[in-house]
Enzyme design. Sequence first.
Site, PDB file in Angstrom:
ATOM      1  N   CYS B 184       0.793  -1.326  -0.180  1.00  0.00           N
ATOM      2  CA  CYS B 184       0.045  -0.089  -0.006  1.00  0.00           C
ATOM      3  C   CYS B 184       0.970   1.268   0.040  1.00  0.00           C
ATOM      4  CB  CYS B 184      -0.973  -0.007   1.079  1.00  0.00           C
ATOM      5  SG  CYS B 184      -0.200  -0.159   2.638  1.00  0.00           S
ATOM      6  N   HIS B 464      -1.680   0.762   7.769  1.00  0.00           N
ATOM      7  CA  HIS B 464      -2.068   0.917   6.309  1.00  0.00           C
ATOM      8  C   HIS B 464      -2.222   2.203   5.804  1.00  0.00           C
ATOM      9  CE1 HIS B 464      -4.239  -0.785   2.950  1.00  0.00           C
ATOM     10  NE2 HIS B 464      -5.308   0.292   3.310  1.00  0.00           N
TER      11      HIS B 464
END
Lengths: 100, 547
Positions: B184, B464
């Site tokens: 990510c 994240h």
Amino acid sequence: MPARNEGRYDHLFAQLRRRMAESGEWDRICAQLRQQLNESGWRDDFKNRCKEELARTNEGVSFESLMDEFRPQAEAAVSPAVKEHIKSMIRRYVESQVES
Amino acid sequence: MATDFTKGSFGCPHVASTFEDETNKTSTMETYRKIALWRVQRSQVVPNPAKRRKVSFPTCETCSSTMLRPFVCLGCQFTACWKNEHIKDHLGETGHILCIDVNSGSIYCRICCDFVYHSKAHRVNIAASVAAEERSTFFQEVRTGSREPFKPWTATGKEAAVLDTHLYVPCQARRGLLNLGQTCFMNVILQSFVANPLFRNYFLSDKHNHKLCKTDDCTCCELDIVFSEVYSGTPGPYGPASFLATTWRSTELVGYSQQDAHEFFISTLNQIHSKTRGSTIFQCICVVHSTFSGLLQSDVKCERCGNVTTATDPMLDISLELKDKGGSAVGTELTLFSCLRKYTQPEKLGSNQYSCDKCGKASHEASKRLSIRKLPPVLSFQFKRFEHKSGDKSAAHKIEAPVRFPATINMAPFTTLFMEAKERDSQGNGNADAASFPHLGPEAIYEYDLFCVVCHEGQIDNGHYTCFARSHDEWYRYDDDKVSHSSLGACLGSQAYMCFYVKRRLEYEPYATPSYKKAREAEAIKEKERERAARMREVEDDLLATV
């Protein structure tokens, strides 16, 4: 004699306004206000609120109806510190222009 | 309602009819030109307001009040105020339909009873603003004729013929990116590149074609592939596997573990730069440097003798501290502005860090001040949220405090020029220098608009990354392969790690002869040579004839 006094202040006010505009003082105070409102997140907050309102209604919303709806909230949401600061800038200018 | 998008013109039909009539169109464009000039002159960036050139303000033709927000009727140039509705009265009385708000260039339509949009008018307004700004910019000499004024490109001849035969395909240019295993951090940076207008223009205009490039492991080619995929119109997410593989081969960022997005950002920029043919160490014009490169100036002042040593360093982005040496003050809100102010504040140097050239002593009183000497077209900010204590990654912790950042920012107060001018004025210097800088250019050249925000949730090694990116005036949230429509509010309310801003106006290199002029001069010289050679041949022929 309220009528005569009103007329006198109107004339003074108009002259002050013109001077303020032409000397650039109005624009300078406006730029300061704009910057402070931007920094405090006020500008983005109301842009977002207006966009959400537009997204909510299916038919178009006119500029003036948006203004009518949000102007009171917007004026109330200006932080007191910013209000005081800008007011004092205006007061300072007016005092510098008017002979006591 | 005219809504034929391929013809490139749509909006309020009453405005449309203005542009259909030739005389109306000419007078409308002239009106835009005049009000743009007035507007630009009014909004000059001036460090010292007393030195601002006086601008005359029109008075309302109905009530004679000085108008701070003037309106001009498009039918007859009548100027009146909005506040007391005098411009609306005028429209009603004369039957004229349209008037312009001078401050913004927006059009109010009496029949639609609203401010309206028309794409042609919008373009004319921007063109007039840019032309007016060009004439009054501090840096460029369009006035003296050393450079031609900017003209927007229009397709002519062959180009127009080619465009006519092409099909316009709708393409949202928004694609999710598959997470290939803790990638990510890469996906958010790739999305920031896709949303970057200058990168987009570069790759869509085929400036680096991955099918023609001969370099191995070329990160620039990989980015070109990503752009091709995003703009292919294929629905569904794309897996940037080859980009990842090239990154592994080119850098130390190997493996499937989570990396720092900012580290990846800088590393990728360096990769693209070094793989670009013709990239240089100084004043490089590769896509990375043309887009992100700015100049940071540091002034070290010896408090004892006042001597100032100046050094400039190129920069690709600005990293902002979130904590003071003693931790940030309780109650003070963290904003991008406050971080920038801290960044450009004079900072006292330690006693042995600086020894003054002029007064020769190892000065105990020296201060260093940073300022931005050259603003880059794309300004990238990183908020230093991850504190690593002396290289020991396991002891690092994340600063969770949210930072408020704006959708638009004016960078003038943080530029060297502005800060120096302010300093000069406060010292009461009335010398020639201060007078020759009455203004530092129109406001627009210092304005930036936010287009991408990278966010991080969770712990340092267990978090994240997601990002928000803007498409025109709409915001979208990108969470790996999931793309969703969002809002400015959601974006600004998120906890930002990196923010990307794009400059509202682009400029040419100052004090440089334009390349088209150099080409013309070279051509003129060649032409002279050809003539001279032709004459020589004539003379020779004559001589031979007489023999």
